[in-house]
Design an enzyme around this catalytic site. Structure first.
Site, PDB file in Angstrom:
ATOM      1  N   SER A 124      31.540 -45.806 -72.498  1.00 15.90           N
ATOM      2  CA  SER A 124      31.010 -44.536 -72.000  1.00 15.90           C
ATOM      3  C   SER A 124      31.974 -43.406 -72.333  1.00 15.90           C
ATOM      4  CB  SER A 124      30.886 -44.664 -70.476  1.00 15.90           C
ATOM      5  OG  SER A 124      30.736 -43.401 -69.887  1.00 15.90           O
ATOM      6  N   TYR A 151      34.386 -47.064 -61.682  1.00 10.99           N
ATOM      7  CA  TYR A 151      33.421 -47.454 -62.728  1.00 10.99           C
ATOM      8  C   TYR A 151      34.006 -47.136 -64.102  1.00 10.99           C
ATOM      9  CZ  TYR A 151      29.720 -46.671 -66.141  1.00 10.99           C
ATOM     10  OH  TYR A 151      28.988 -46.660 -67.295  1.00 10.99           O
ATOM     11  N   LYS A 155      35.312 -49.547 -67.579  1.00 12.46           N
ATOM     12  CA  LYS A 155      34.998 -49.379 -69.006  1.00 12.46           C
ATOM     13  C   LYS A 155      36.283 -49.332 -69.821  1.00 12.46           C
ATOM     14  CE  LYS A 155      30.539 -49.273 -68.737  1.00 12.46           C
ATOM     15  NZ  LYS A 155      29.852 -50.504 -69.122  1.00 12.46           N
TER      16      LYS A 155
HETATM   17  P1  NAD Z   1      20.891 -50.803 -66.088  1.00 10.94           P
HETATM   18  O1  NAD Z   1      21.387 -50.983 -64.697  1.00 10.94           O
HETATM   19  O2  NAD Z   1      19.488 -50.373 -66.279  1.00 10.94           O
HETATM   20  O3  NAD Z   1      21.123 -52.154 -66.925  1.00 10.94           O
HETATM   21  C1  NAD Z   1      22.184 -53.029 -66.651  1.00 10.94           C
HETATM   22  C2  NAD Z   1      21.593 -54.418 -66.500  1.00 10.94           C
HETATM   23  O4  NAD Z   1      22.637 -55.354 -66.239  1.00 10.94           O
HETATM   24  C3  NAD Z   1      20.585 -54.515 -65.346  1.00 10.94           C
HETATM   25  O5  NAD Z   1      19.383 -55.079 -65.821  1.00 10.94           O
HETATM   26  C4  NAD Z   1      21.287 -55.430 -64.340  1.00 10.94           C
HETATM   27  O6  NAD Z   1      20.364 -56.219 -63.621  1.00 10.94           O
HETATM   28  C5  NAD Z   1      22.196 -56.249 -65.242  1.00 10.94           C
HETATM   29  N1  NAD Z   1      23.388 -56.801 -64.604  1.00 10.94           N
HETATM   30  C6  NAD Z   1      24.311 -56.132 -63.846  1.00 10.94           C
HETATM   31  N2  NAD Z   1      25.264 -56.977 -63.441  1.00 10.94           N
HETATM   32  C7  NAD Z   1      24.948 -58.208 -63.941  1.00 10.94           C
HETATM   33  C8  NAD Z   1      25.557 -59.479 -63.860  1.00 10.94           C
HETATM   34  N3  NAD Z   1      26.663 -59.703 -63.144  1.00 10.94           N
HETATM   35  N4  NAD Z   1      24.974 -60.523 -64.500  1.00 10.94           N
HETATM   36  C9  NAD Z   1      23.837 -60.331 -65.214  1.00 10.94           C
HETATM   37  N5  NAD Z   1      23.216 -59.154 -65.311  1.00 10.94           N
HETATM   38  C10 NAD Z   1      23.771 -58.103 -64.689  1.00 10.94           C
HETATM   39  O7  NAD Z   1      21.895 -49.791 -66.824  1.00 10.94           O
HETATM   40  P2  NAD Z   1      21.780 -49.058 -68.227  1.00 10.94           P
HETATM   41  O8  NAD Z   1      21.645 -47.613 -67.961  1.00 10.94           O
HETATM   42  O9  NAD Z   1      20.809 -49.751 -69.087  1.00 10.94           O
HETATM   43  O10 NAD Z   1      23.258 -49.286 -68.766  1.00 10.94           O
HETATM   44  C11 NAD Z   1      23.600 -50.367 -69.595  1.00 10.94           C
HETATM   45  C12 NAD Z   1      25.087 -50.346 -69.879  1.00 10.94           C
HETATM   46  O11 NAD Z   1      25.424 -49.090 -70.472  1.00 10.94           O
HETATM   47  C13 NAD Z   1      25.963 -50.466 -68.630  1.00 10.94           C
HETATM   48  O12 NAD Z   1      27.069 -51.266 -68.950  1.00 10.94           O
HETATM   49  C14 NAD Z   1      26.391 -49.043 -68.358  1.00 10.94           C
HETATM   50  O13 NAD Z   1      27.609 -48.986 -67.674  1.00 10.94           O
HETATM   51  C15 NAD Z   1      26.508 -48.493 -69.766  1.00 10.94           C
HETATM   52  N6  NAD Z   1      26.374 -47.036 -69.809  1.00 10.94           N
HETATM   53  C16 NAD Z   1      25.255 -46.454 -69.278  1.00 10.94           C
HETATM   54  C17 NAD Z   1      25.135 -45.058 -69.280  1.00 10.94           C
HETATM   55  C18 NAD Z   1      23.923 -44.396 -68.678  1.00 10.94           C
HETATM   56  O14 NAD Z   1      23.994 -43.194 -68.427  1.00 10.94           O
HETATM   57  N7  NAD Z   1      22.825 -45.095 -68.443  1.00 10.94           N
HETATM   58  C19 NAD Z   1      26.166 -44.264 -69.838  1.00 10.94           C
HETATM   59  C20 NAD Z   1      27.267 -44.901 -70.397  1.00 10.94           C
HETATM   60  C21 NAD Z   1      27.364 -46.290 -70.378  1.00 10.94           C
HETATM   61  N1  UFG Z   2      23.389 -32.982 -61.591  1.00 15.29           N
HETATM   62  C1  UFG Z   2      22.761 -32.082 -60.767  1.00 15.29           C
HETATM   63  N2  UFG Z   2      21.876 -32.564 -59.852  1.00 15.29           N
HETATM   64  C2  UFG Z   2      21.592 -33.883 -59.725  1.00 15.29           C
HETATM   65  C3  UFG Z   2      22.243 -34.811 -60.573  1.00 15.29           C
HETATM   66  C4  UFG Z   2      23.149 -34.311 -61.500  1.00 15.29           C
HETATM   67  O1  UFG Z   2      22.997 -30.884 -60.851  1.00 15.29           O
HETATM   68  O2  UFG Z   2      20.794 -34.263 -58.847  1.00 15.29           O
HETATM   69  C5  UFG Z   2      24.329 -32.471 -62.611  1.00 15.29           C
HETATM   70  C6  UFG Z   2      25.716 -33.066 -62.489  1.00 15.29           C
HETATM   71  O3  UFG Z   2      26.466 -32.347 -61.558  1.00 15.29           O
HETATM   72  C7  UFG Z   2      26.208 -32.949 -63.926  1.00 15.29           C
HETATM   73  C8  UFG Z   2      24.946 -33.103 -64.781  1.00 15.29           C
HETATM   74  O4  UFG Z   2      23.856 -32.849 -63.884  1.00 15.29           O
HETATM   75  O5  UFG Z   2      26.700 -31.667 -64.124  1.00 15.29           O
HETATM   76  C9  UFG Z   2      24.780 -34.489 -65.369  1.00 15.29           C
HETATM   77  O6  UFG Z   2      24.932 -35.448 -64.321  1.00 15.29           O
HETATM   78  P1  UFG Z   2      24.524 -36.970 -64.494  1.00 15.29           P
HETATM   79  O7  UFG Z   2      24.815 -37.649 -63.192  1.00 15.29           O
HETATM   80  O8  UFG Z   2      23.146 -37.078 -65.032  1.00 15.29           O
HETATM   81  O9  UFG Z   2      25.492 -37.492 -65.636  1.00 15.29           O
HETATM   82  P2  UFG Z   2      27.093 -37.489 -65.707  1.00 15.29           P
HETATM   83  O10 UFG Z   2      27.447 -36.677 -66.898  1.00 15.29           O
HETATM   84  O11 UFG Z   2      27.726 -37.135 -64.437  1.00 15.29           O
HETATM   85  O12 UFG Z   2      27.377 -39.058 -65.897  1.00 15.29           O
HETATM   86  C10 UFG Z   2      26.988 -39.767 -67.052  1.00 15.29           C
HETATM   87  C11 UFG Z   2      26.659 -41.218 -66.723  1.00 15.29           C
HETATM   88  C12 UFG Z   2      27.882 -41.948 -66.234  1.00 15.29           C
HETATM   89  C13 UFG Z   2      29.010 -41.798 -67.177  1.00 15.29           C
HETATM   90  C14 UFG Z   2      29.240 -40.369 -67.539  1.00 15.29           C
HETATM   91  C15 UFG Z   2      30.190 -40.374 -68.668  1.00 15.29           C
HETATM   92  O13 UFG Z   2      25.657 -41.284 -65.741  1.00 15.29           O
HETATM   93  O14 UFG Z   2      27.572 -43.338 -66.162  1.00 15.29           O
HETATM   94  O15 UFG Z   2      28.020 -39.731 -67.954  1.00 15.29           O
HETATM   95  O16 UFG Z   2      30.322 -39.229 -69.309  1.00 15.29           O
HETATM   96  F1  UFG Z   2      30.150 -42.300 -66.654  1.00 15.29           F
END
Ligand code: NAD
Ligand code: UFG
Length: 340
Positions: A124, A151, A155
């Protein structure tokens, strides 16, 4: 080639399974369904006309993972499985360290045992923490003290672990993919993000306001030093992100050792820009309230995506309009997500 996708039933995982199947890969999914359900995979099968082998197994269940490796003999792993709620991780860090760190260590041990040494890891942009410039490049130094949540530290710790493993054993090939802000859904509106409870992230929250499940959007801070006072992020379409994983698998087949790529568009949008774009997509004005800043938010950052373009041939193609339109199609077709 057969790919194991951990966390494949989740948001990014399900979109990636779809792209892998369409590109001709065989797909095996491991997921404990903690934050997802099997319906996403059934829909991917329907959209592609192809089968997924699904194992409801936890990363903490080593015997379960070994059975999967013995039966399926995957050749590479894309590792999405993990917990991802930044706020929750500050309240219960041990839960995050156990699931994300112990889970990943278990996976790596099983991979080593079965001689599967190609891994794509979901990292991330959060690993950059605070930097002097908001335009993040892969060369920037990362440090756990600059990262704002447990969190984020999971990572960074996993990235560091993988660097050490690759340095010690050159037969490993690992891609660390640093995602910026994935949003959107598949254009069919059949799969998308399905957060349980009140969403933490901006776009899923806005989508729930648009569908009438929540009554207004809270804009966290309008006094930042940005043009409209709200925070700027690099939002990217989840389908572009999914395609990036397929490109990373192609790269790992060249046996590059450890590689790191930003996956983002390189463009920043403010919170108010995103809300406006979503209003255009759903055809109505959405109620919003200016609220205090959220702890830990940085005013602005975005990716420099040039390295992924040069080395993977990957570039995000979809803009903010498609991201919002596709989210809205998914949300309006599935007002309760995957639950009937
Ligand atoms: P998500 O929660 O939709 O998917 C994660 C999946 O992993 C889920 O289906 C959950 O059931 C499964 N899981 C969690 N712990 C587990 C375990 N111990 N054993 C087996 N399965 C398990 O999340 P996502 O948004 O699809 O994110 C996927 C990956 O990308 C994550 O590692 C997350 O940290 C990373 N990531 C996500 C974002 C974002 O904004 N969505 C940003 C940066 C990184
Ligand atoms: N925000 C609002 N209202 C809301 C939710 C979010 O104003 O209800 C704002 C936040 O303050 C931020 C922006 O929208 O300024 C984006 O927020 P998000 O929560 O959507 O995303 P972030 O950038 O905070 O976080 C994302 C991922 C994290 C990751 C991070 C890394 O969700 O998993 O980017 O850059 F760690």
């Amino acid at each position: 080639m057969k790919i194991l996708v951990t966390g494949g039933a989740g948001y990014i995982g399900s979109h990636t399974c779809l792209e892998l199947l369409n590109a001709g890969y065989e797909v095996v999914v491991l997921d404990n369904l903690y934050n997802s359900c099997e319906e996403s995979l059934k829909r991917v099968e329907k959209l592609t006309g192809k089968k997924i082998s699904f194992y409801e197994v936890d990363l903490l269940d080593v015997a379960g993972m070994e059975k999967l490796f013995e039966a399926e003999k995957p050749e590479a792993v894309i590792h999405f499985a993990g917990l991802k709620a930044v706020g929750e991780s500050c309240k219960v860090p041990l839960k995050y360290f156990t699931n994300n760190l112990s889970g990943t260590i278990n996976l790596l041990n099983v991979m080593e045992k079965y001689n599967v040494k190609k891994l794509v890891f979901s990292s991330s942009a959060t690993v950059y923490g605070v930097q002097e410039s908001p335009a993040y490049t892969e060369e920037m130094k990362t440090s756990s003290t600059a990262v704002s949540s447990p969190y984020g530290r999971t990572k960074l710790m996993i990235e560091d672990m993988l660097k050490d493993i690759c340095a010690a054993d050159p037969s490993w090939n690992v891609a660390l993919l640093r995602y910026f802000n994935p949003i959107g859904a598949h254009e069919s509106g059949e799969i998308g993000e399905d957060p349980q409870g009140i969403p933490n992230n901006l776009v899923p929250y806005v989508a729930k306001v648009a569908i009438g499940e929540l009554d207004h959007i809270n804009v966290f801070g309008d006094d930042y030093e940005t043009p409209d006072g709200t925070c700027i992020r690099d939002y990217l379409h989840v389908v572009d992100l999914a395609i990036g994983h397929e490109k990373a698998i192609v790269k790992l087949n060249e046996e590059p050792g450890l590689v790191i790529y930003n996956l983002g568009t390189g463009k920043g949008y403010s919170v108010l820009d995103v809300i406006k774009s979503f209003e255009d997509a759903c055809g109505k004005e959405l109620p919003k309230v200016m609220a205090p800043r959220r702890a830990g938010d940085l005013p602005e950052y975005f990716s420099v995506p040039a390295k992924a373009e040069k080395e993977l041939g990957w570039k995000a193609e979809r803009g903010i309009k498609e991201m919002c339109e596709d989210t809205w199609r998914w949300q309006s077709k599935n007002p309760k997500g995957y639950r009937k």
